[in-house]
Write a protein that holds these residues in place. Structure first.
Motif, mmCIF file in Angstrom:
data_model
loop_
_atom_site.group_PDB
_atom_site.id
_atom_site.type_symbol
_atom_site.label_atom_id
_atom_site.label_comp_id
_atom_site.label_asym_id
_atom_site.label_seq_id
_atom_site.Cartn_x
_atom_site.Cartn_y
_atom_site.Cartn_z
ATOM 1 N N ILE A 20 -4.842 -12.933 -5.899
ATOM 2 C CA ILE A 20 -3.771 -11.929 -5.832
ATOM 3 C C ILE A 20 -2.746 -12.265 -6.907
ATOM 4 N N SER A 21 -2.410 -11.281 -7.719
ATOM 5 C CA SER A 21 -1.456 -11.532 -8.803
ATOM 6 C C SER A 21 -0.060 -11.780 -8.232
ATOM 7 N N ARG A 22 0.741 -12.449 -9.015
ATOM 8 C CA ARG A 22 2.128 -12.717 -8.623
ATOM 9 C C ARG A 22 2.873 -11.405 -8.365
ATOM 10 N N GLU A 23 2.616 -10.400 -9.214
ATOM 11 C CA GLU A 23 3.300 -9.113 -9.091
ATOM 12 C C GLU A 23 2.880 -8.390 -7.804
ATOM 13 N N GLU A 24 1.567 -8.385 -7.514
ATOM 14 C CA GLU A 24 1.085 -7.753 -6.275
ATOM 15 C C GLU A 24 1.704 -8.435 -5.058
ATOM 16 N N PHE A 25 1.703 -9.771 -5.103
ATOM 17 C CA PHE A 25 2.248 -10.537 -3.986
ATOM 18 C C PHE A 25 3.730 -10.214 -3.782
ATOM 19 N N ALA A 26 4.502 -10.262 -4.854
ATOM 20 C CA ALA A 26 5.947 -10.020 -4.749
ATOM 21 C C ALA A 26 6.229 -8.621 -4.223
ATOM 22 N N ARG A 27 5.509 -7.620 -4.734
ATOM 23 C CA ARG A 27 5.704 -6.247 -4.262
ATOM 24 C C ARG A 27 5.436 -6.138 -2.766
ATOM 25 N N TYR A 28 4.343 -6.732 -2.322
ATOM 26 C CA TYR A 28 3.993 -6.647 -0.912
ATOM 27 C C TYR A 28 4.966 -7.444 -0.051
ATOM 28 N N TRP A 29 5.257 -8.670 -0.483
ATOM 29 C CA TRP A 29 6.075 -9.570 0.333
ATOM 30 C C TRP A 29 7.482 -9.018 0.536
ATOM 31 N N VAL A 30 8.072 -8.512 -0.529
ATOM 32 C CA VAL A 30 9.436 -7.997 -0.397
ATOM 33 C C VAL A 30 9.451 -6.558 0.123
ATOM 34 N N GLY A 31 8.422 -5.792 -0.182
ATOM 35 C CA GLY A 31 8.419 -4.386 0.186
ATOM 36 C C GLY A 31 7.892 -4.089 1.573
ATOM 37 N N GLN A 32 6.759 -4.691 1.939
ATOM 38 C CA GLN A 32 6.140 -4.340 3.215
ATOM 39 C C GLN A 32 6.260 -5.442 4.256
ATOM 40 N N HIS A 33 5.888 -6.665 3.882
ATOM 41 C CA HIS A 33 5.908 -7.741 4.876
ATOM 42 C C HIS A 33 7.315 -7.979 5.423
ATOM 43 N N SER A 34 8.291 -7.995 4.547
ATOM 44 C CA SER A 34 9.664 -8.260 4.994
ATOM 45 C C SER A 34 10.132 -7.184 5.981
ATOM 46 N N GLN A 35 9.757 -5.931 5.747
ATOM 47 C CA GLN A 35 10.150 -4.851 6.648
ATOM 48 C C GLN A 35 9.439 -4.960 7.991
ATOM 49 N N LEU A 36 8.183 -5.412 7.954
ATOM 50 C CA LEU A 36 7.427 -5.620 9.189
ATOM 51 C C LEU A 36 8.105 -6.695 10.037
#
Length: 124
Positions: A20-36
């Protein structure tokens, strides 16, 4: 100066899953996981503050030059007590939601938790 008695903090070091690229990870982690995580009832009830610190490639090179570990994100979680943090981590909704979400994106075997008492030295 003394340790705070009104809150505690946990620092969580997270490494992205291989492939998983750093960019994909950051987008998911801050965008979706954090909201979950932030949307869970137990989180709203027990957590005072949740922040993330993301490491980019320049920072990773710098860390490597001084012998630092290659982590991709640092989460900072604050609560009134470690008991309230434990309540989140042992909650049924948390256990049925968060670990499964994390499995998609991070190397859970590399995750490190550091519970800390806080002494504020400078706060501007």
């Amino acid at each position: 100066m003394s340790l705070r008695t009104d809150r505690v903090r946990m620092v969580v070091l997270v490494r992205r899953k291989e492939g998983i690229s750093r960019e994909e990870f950051a987008r998911y982690w801050v965008g979706q996981h954090s909201q979950l995580f932030a949307g869970l009832a137990v989180t709203k009830k027990n957590i005072l503050k949740y922040e993330q610190g993301h490491v980019d490639s320049d920072m990773e090179r710098s860390l490597g030059a001084i012998g630092g570990e290659p982590y991709d994100c640092f989460s900072f979680v604050e609560a009134e007590s470690f008991e309230k943090m434990a309540a989140v981590l042992s909650d049924e909704e948390f256990l049925n939601t968060i670990p499964q979400d994390e499995e998609k994106w991070l190397d859970r075997s590399a995750t490190r938790f550091f519970p800390l008492n806080i002494a504020t030295v400078l706060d501007q």
